[in-house]
Design a protein around this motif. Structure first.
Motif, PDB file in Angstrom:
ATOM      1  N   TRP A 180       0.847  -1.181   0.000  1.00 26.32           N
ATOM      2  CA  TRP A 180       0.000   0.000   0.000  1.00 26.32           C
ATOM      3  C   TRP A 180       0.886   1.235   0.000  1.00 26.32           C
ATOM      4  O   TRP A 180       2.034   1.220   0.426  1.00 26.32           O
ATOM      5  CB  TRP A 180      -0.949   0.001   1.189  1.00 26.32           C
ATOM      6  N   ASN A 223       2.631  10.184  -0.244  1.00 25.02           N
ATOM      7  CA  ASN A 223       2.623  10.786  -1.575  1.00 25.02           C
ATOM      8  C   ASN A 223       2.616  12.287  -1.371  1.00 25.02           C
ATOM      9  O   ASN A 223       1.632  12.848  -0.894  1.00 25.02           O
ATOM     10  CB  ASN A 223       1.405  10.353  -2.382  1.00 25.02           C
ATOM     11  N   GLU A 265       2.569  14.415  -3.629  1.00 28.84           N
ATOM     12  CA  GLU A 265       1.850  14.978  -4.772  1.00 28.84           C
ATOM     13  C   GLU A 265       2.692  15.966  -5.562  1.00 28.84           C
ATOM     14  O   GLU A 265       2.175  16.788  -6.311  1.00 28.84           O
ATOM     15  CB  GLU A 265       0.512  15.600  -4.341  1.00 28.84           C
ATOM     16  N   CYS A 290       6.976   9.391  -3.563  1.00 28.05           N
ATOM     17  CA  CYS A 290       5.994   8.569  -2.860  1.00 28.05           C
ATOM     18  C   CYS A 290       6.716   7.351  -2.292  1.00 28.05           C
ATOM     19  O   CYS A 290       7.828   7.019  -2.690  1.00 28.05           O
ATOM     20  CB  CYS A 290       4.818   8.178  -3.751  1.00 28.05           C
ATOM     21  N   ARG A 338       5.984   3.233  -0.677  1.00 27.75           N
ATOM     22  CA  ARG A 338       5.076   2.093  -0.607  1.00 27.75           C
ATOM     23  C   ARG A 338       5.590   1.132   0.453  1.00 27.75           C
ATOM     24  O   ARG A 338       6.786   0.890   0.558  1.00 27.75           O
ATOM     25  CB  ARG A 338       5.025   1.415  -1.977  1.00 27.75           C
ATOM     26  N   ASN A 380      -1.091  14.919 -12.922  1.00 26.26           N
ATOM     27  CA  ASN A 380      -2.329  14.850 -12.134  1.00 26.26           C
ATOM     28  C   ASN A 380      -2.809  13.420 -11.954  1.00 26.26           C
ATOM     29  O   ASN A 380      -3.362  13.074 -10.905  1.00 26.26           O
ATOM     30  CB  ASN A 380      -3.427  15.707 -12.765  1.00 26.26           C
ATOM     31  N   LYS A 420      -1.115  12.042  -8.988  1.00 28.93           N
ATOM     32  CA  LYS A 420      -1.587  12.659  -7.744  1.00 28.93           C
ATOM     33  C   LYS A 420      -2.885  12.023  -7.282  1.00 28.93           C
ATOM     34  O   LYS A 420      -3.078  11.770  -6.092  1.00 28.93           O
ATOM     35  CB  LYS A 420      -1.791  14.159  -7.943  1.00 28.93           C
ATOM     36  N   THR A 421      -3.787  11.761  -8.211  1.00 23.90           N
ATOM     37  CA  THR A 421      -5.076  11.188  -7.849  1.00 23.90           C
ATOM     38  C   THR A 421      -5.034   9.662  -7.785  1.00 23.90           C
ATOM     39  O   THR A 421      -5.717   9.055  -6.973  1.00 23.90           O
ATOM     40  CB  THR A 421      -6.175  11.629  -8.834  1.00 23.90           C
ATOM     41  N   TYR A 459      -2.407   7.668  -7.014  1.00 20.89           N
ATOM     42  CA  TYR A 459      -1.557   7.158  -5.933  1.00 20.89           C
ATOM     43  C   TYR A 459      -1.963   7.782  -4.608  1.00 20.89           C
ATOM     44  O   TYR A 459      -1.174   8.446  -3.943  1.00 20.89           O
ATOM     45  CB  TYR A 459      -0.080   7.445  -6.213  1.00 20.89           C
ATOM     46  N   LYS A 460      -3.194   7.586  -4.216  1.00 15.09           N
ATOM     47  CA  LYS A 460      -3.682   8.121  -2.943  1.00 15.09           C
ATOM     48  C   LYS A 460      -3.187   7.284  -1.778  1.00 15.09           C
ATOM     49  O   LYS A 460      -3.163   6.060  -1.844  1.00 15.09           O
ATOM     50  CB  LYS A 460      -5.209   8.154  -2.912  1.00 15.09           C
ATOM     51  N   VAL A 461      -2.800   7.934  -0.695  1.00 16.32           N
ATOM     52  CA  VAL A 461      -2.367   7.258   0.510  1.00 16.32           C
ATOM     53  C   VAL A 461      -3.584   6.596   1.145  1.00 16.32           C
ATOM     54  O   VAL A 461      -4.621   7.223   1.317  1.00 16.32           O
ATOM     55  CB  VAL A 461      -1.693   8.253   1.482  1.00 16.32           C
ATOM     56  N   THR A 462      -3.421   5.313   1.517  1.00 16.45           N
ATOM     57  CA  THR A 462      -4.553   4.544   2.036  1.00 16.45           C
ATOM     58  C   THR A 462      -4.475   4.306   3.535  1.00 16.45           C
ATOM     59  O   THR A 462      -5.353   3.685   4.103  1.00 16.45           O
ATOM     60  CB  THR A 462      -4.654   3.190   1.309  1.00 16.45           C
TER      61      THR A 462
END
Length: 86
Positions: free
Chosen positions: A25, A29, A31, A35, A37, A72, A75-76, A78-81
């Motif tokens: 996960w 990021n 942005e 990033c 993982r 963009n 950025k959208t 690879y959202k942090v979960t």
């Protein structure tokens, strides 16, 4: 994204015929450029974590190989979960 660093902690062994599940996960990021993982491998027979790892990445231009701002879509996409700690 190009990998710039890997950290791996080997916690236990895996053996032939072990069933292993791998989780990963996004943990960071910014942005802009970077990033990270996280990874976890679990042996299903006893639910023991056998590996934890972290990989850091930098967004790069495929033509030049140089770092570049994240598009963009990254950025959208690879959202942090998980919530960041610290």
């Amino acid at each position: 994204m190009a990998a710039v660093r890997h950290e791996i902690d080997y916690l236990s062994s895996a053996f032939l015929d072990d069933e292993i599940v791998v989780y990963n996960w996004l943990s960071v990021n910014d942005e802009r450029l970077r990033c990270s993982r996280l990874f976890q491998m679990i042996r299903l027979g006893d639910s023991r974590t056998i590996l934890r790892a972290r990989s850091d990445y930098v967004c790069t231009n495929l033509t030049t190989g140089r770092p570049t701002r994240m598009p963009n879509e990254f950025k959208t996409g690879y959202k942090v979960t998980i919530p960041r700690s610290g």
